[in-house]
Design a protein around this motif. Structure first.
Motif, PDB file in Angstrom:
ATOM      1  N   ALA A  59      -7.143  -5.451  -6.313  1.00 25.14           N
ATOM      2  CA  ALA A  59      -7.345  -4.022  -6.576  1.00 25.14           C
ATOM      3  C   ALA A  59      -6.006  -3.314  -6.780  1.00 25.14           C
ATOM      4  O   ALA A  59      -5.866  -2.473  -7.680  1.00 25.14           O
ATOM      5  CB  ALA A  59      -8.118  -3.381  -5.428  1.00 25.14           C
ATOM      6  N   ALA A  86     -14.782   7.593  -3.271  1.00 20.85           N
ATOM      7  CA  ALA A  86     -14.557   6.944  -4.564  1.00 20.85           C
ATOM      8  C   ALA A  86     -15.783   7.080  -5.467  1.00 20.85           C
ATOM      9  O   ALA A  86     -15.663   7.328  -6.667  1.00 20.85           O
ATOM     10  CB  ALA A  86     -14.213   5.469  -4.356  1.00 20.85           C
ATOM     11  N   GLU A  95     -12.050   0.328  -8.254  1.00 17.86           N
ATOM     12  CA  GLU A  95     -11.299  -0.677  -7.499  1.00 17.86           C
ATOM     13  C   GLU A  95     -11.355  -0.406  -5.996  1.00 17.86           C
ATOM     14  O   GLU A  95     -11.347  -1.350  -5.196  1.00 17.86           O
ATOM     15  CB  GLU A  95      -9.845  -0.711  -7.983  1.00 17.86           C
ATOM     16  N   VAL A  96     -11.396   0.865  -5.616  1.00 11.98           N
ATOM     17  CA  VAL A  96     -11.543   1.196  -4.190  1.00 11.98           C
ATOM     18  C   VAL A  96     -12.880   0.673  -3.664  1.00 11.98           C
ATOM     19  O   VAL A  96     -12.950   0.105  -2.568  1.00 11.98           O
ATOM     20  CB  VAL A  96     -11.434   2.721  -3.975  1.00 11.98           C
ATOM     21  N   PHE A 150      -8.552   5.542  -1.783  1.00 11.29           N
ATOM     22  CA  PHE A 150      -7.740   4.338  -1.613  1.00 11.29           C
ATOM     23  C   PHE A 150      -6.999   4.363  -0.279  1.00 11.29           C
ATOM     24  O   PHE A 150      -6.972   3.372   0.458  1.00 11.29           O
ATOM     25  CB  PHE A 150      -6.742   4.231  -2.766  1.00 11.29           C
ATOM     26  N   LYS A 161       0.838  -1.208   0.000  1.00  9.16           N
ATOM     27  CA  LYS A 161       0.000   0.000   0.000  1.00  9.16           C
ATOM     28  C   LYS A 161       0.870   1.253   0.000  1.00  9.16           C
ATOM     29  O   LYS A 161       0.579   2.219  -0.730  1.00  9.16           O
ATOM     30  CB  LYS A 161      -0.926  -0.007   1.213  1.00  9.16           C
ATOM     31  N   ILE A 220      -9.704   3.488 -10.982  1.00  9.29           N
ATOM     32  CA  ILE A 220      -9.128   3.408  -9.637  1.00  9.29           C
ATOM     33  C   ILE A 220     -10.230   3.516  -8.589  1.00  9.29           C
ATOM     34  O   ILE A 220     -10.260   2.754  -7.615  1.00  9.29           O
ATOM     35  CB  ILE A 220      -8.069   4.513  -9.438  1.00  9.29           C
ATOM     36  N   ILE A 269      -4.879  -1.063  -9.944  1.00 12.26           N
ATOM     37  CA  ILE A 269      -4.539   0.339  -9.710  1.00 12.26           C
ATOM     38  C   ILE A 269      -3.116   0.630 -10.174  1.00 12.26           C
ATOM     39  O   ILE A 269      -2.841   1.679 -10.768  1.00 12.26           O
ATOM     40  CB  ILE A 269      -4.718   0.695  -8.214  1.00 12.26           C
ATOM     41  N   GLN A 328     -12.625  -3.064  -3.356  1.00 14.16           N
ATOM     42  CA  GLN A 328     -11.808  -3.455  -2.202  1.00 14.16           C
ATOM     43  C   GLN A 328     -12.565  -3.283  -0.890  1.00 14.16           C
ATOM     44  O   GLN A 328     -12.514  -4.147  -0.007  1.00 14.16           O
ATOM     45  CB  GLN A 328     -10.529  -2.616  -2.168  1.00 14.16           C
ATOM     46  N   THR A 329     -13.266  -2.174  -0.748  1.00 12.89           N
ATOM     47  CA  THR A 329     -13.887  -1.851   0.535  1.00 12.89           C
ATOM     48  C   THR A 329     -15.256  -2.492   0.729  1.00 12.89           C
ATOM     49  O   THR A 329     -15.648  -2.796   1.856  1.00 12.89           O
ATOM     50  CB  THR A 329     -14.030  -0.323   0.695  1.00 12.89           C
TER      51      THR A 329
END
Length: 244
Positions: free
Chosen positions: A94, A157, A215-216, A149, A25, A212, A98, A219-220
């Protein structure tokens, strides 16, 4: 004794894995910062004719490419050696996407910087109002996507997705305006093409930034929002059954 040893090793391995995830990260945040700066400098160079800034952006492309390779290798190692699952796996997937989007964003920054260099050699043409607006909006989108992110903020996002349509409309308007501008001034065709080129690169910056942001959200929230997939996977069938 062997059982005790295995119990001791498991927490150690878990801590090592989490440390590697944190390192991944951190690397992505670093790359995002470099790319964000490149986009900012390239658009400023184009709008002001600053050749020194344009060259800095072009020279920074190698650094972005190197960061992409480093992150790619780290991701491959994590997938091959750690076999992550659930939330950790979503983060790594993700991160991989990214990473690719950030590298492509760097390419578009270089394209804009190269247009700045080309425009310096051409007859003067007034820059259309939409282009600095597109630059501001796309930079704000990128900042919000990267902050989303970092902070794991799905709401931030999602705000990025809304702005993409605005950029698309401005890009279409630039093409129309350039065509009208060139009708009585065919000698400015090269300048007009560069304006369109920059507009399209900014539109691609917005598209990749939207990727991007998506993808956030994945991911979340473990939700796929690409191509309106979220709308397709929401359960309208349950309502149909209840209405019968």
């Amino acid at each position: 004794m062997l059982l005790e040893d295995s119990v001791k090793k498991e927490p150690t391995m878990e801590r090592h894995f989490q440390k590697e995830l944190e390192g991944l990260k951190t690397s992505l945040i670093k790359m995002g910062s470099v790319v964000e700066e490149s986009i900012k400098l390239s658009t400023h160079a184009f709008l002001t004719g600053d050749m020194e800034l344009a060259q800095r952006v072009i020279d920074s492309d190698n650094r972005i490419n190197s960061l992409e390779l480093e992150i790619d290798n780290a991701i491959i190692d994590l997938l091959a050696l750690q076999q992550p699952v659930a939330r950790d796996l979503r983060f790594i997937i993700a991160a991989q996407k990214i990473n690719n989007d950030l590298e492509r964003l760097g390419d578009h920054a270089v394209n804009i910087a190269e247009s700045a260099v080309t425009m310096k050699k051409l007859p003067y043409i007034e820059i259309l109002d939409e282009i600095p607006t597109m630059a501001d909006v796309s930079q704000k989108m990128l900042k919000d996507a990267l902050d989303g992110f970092i902070l794991l903020d799905a709401a931030l996002a999602r705000s990025v997705l809304i702005s993409d349509d605005q950029i698309d409309e401005m890009n279409r308007q630039v093409t129309k305006d350039v065509i009208e501008l060139l009708k009585p001034n065919p000698q400015l065709i090269e300048c007009g093409l560069e304006l369109i080129r920059v507009s399209r690169n900014l539109e691609r910056v917005a598209d990749l930034t939207t990727n991007i942001a998506e993808e956030v959200i994945f991911q979340t929230q473990a939700r796929v929002v690409k191509h309106h997939a979220e709308e397709k996977t929401d359960p309208p069938l349950l309502e149909d059954k209840r209405s019968r």
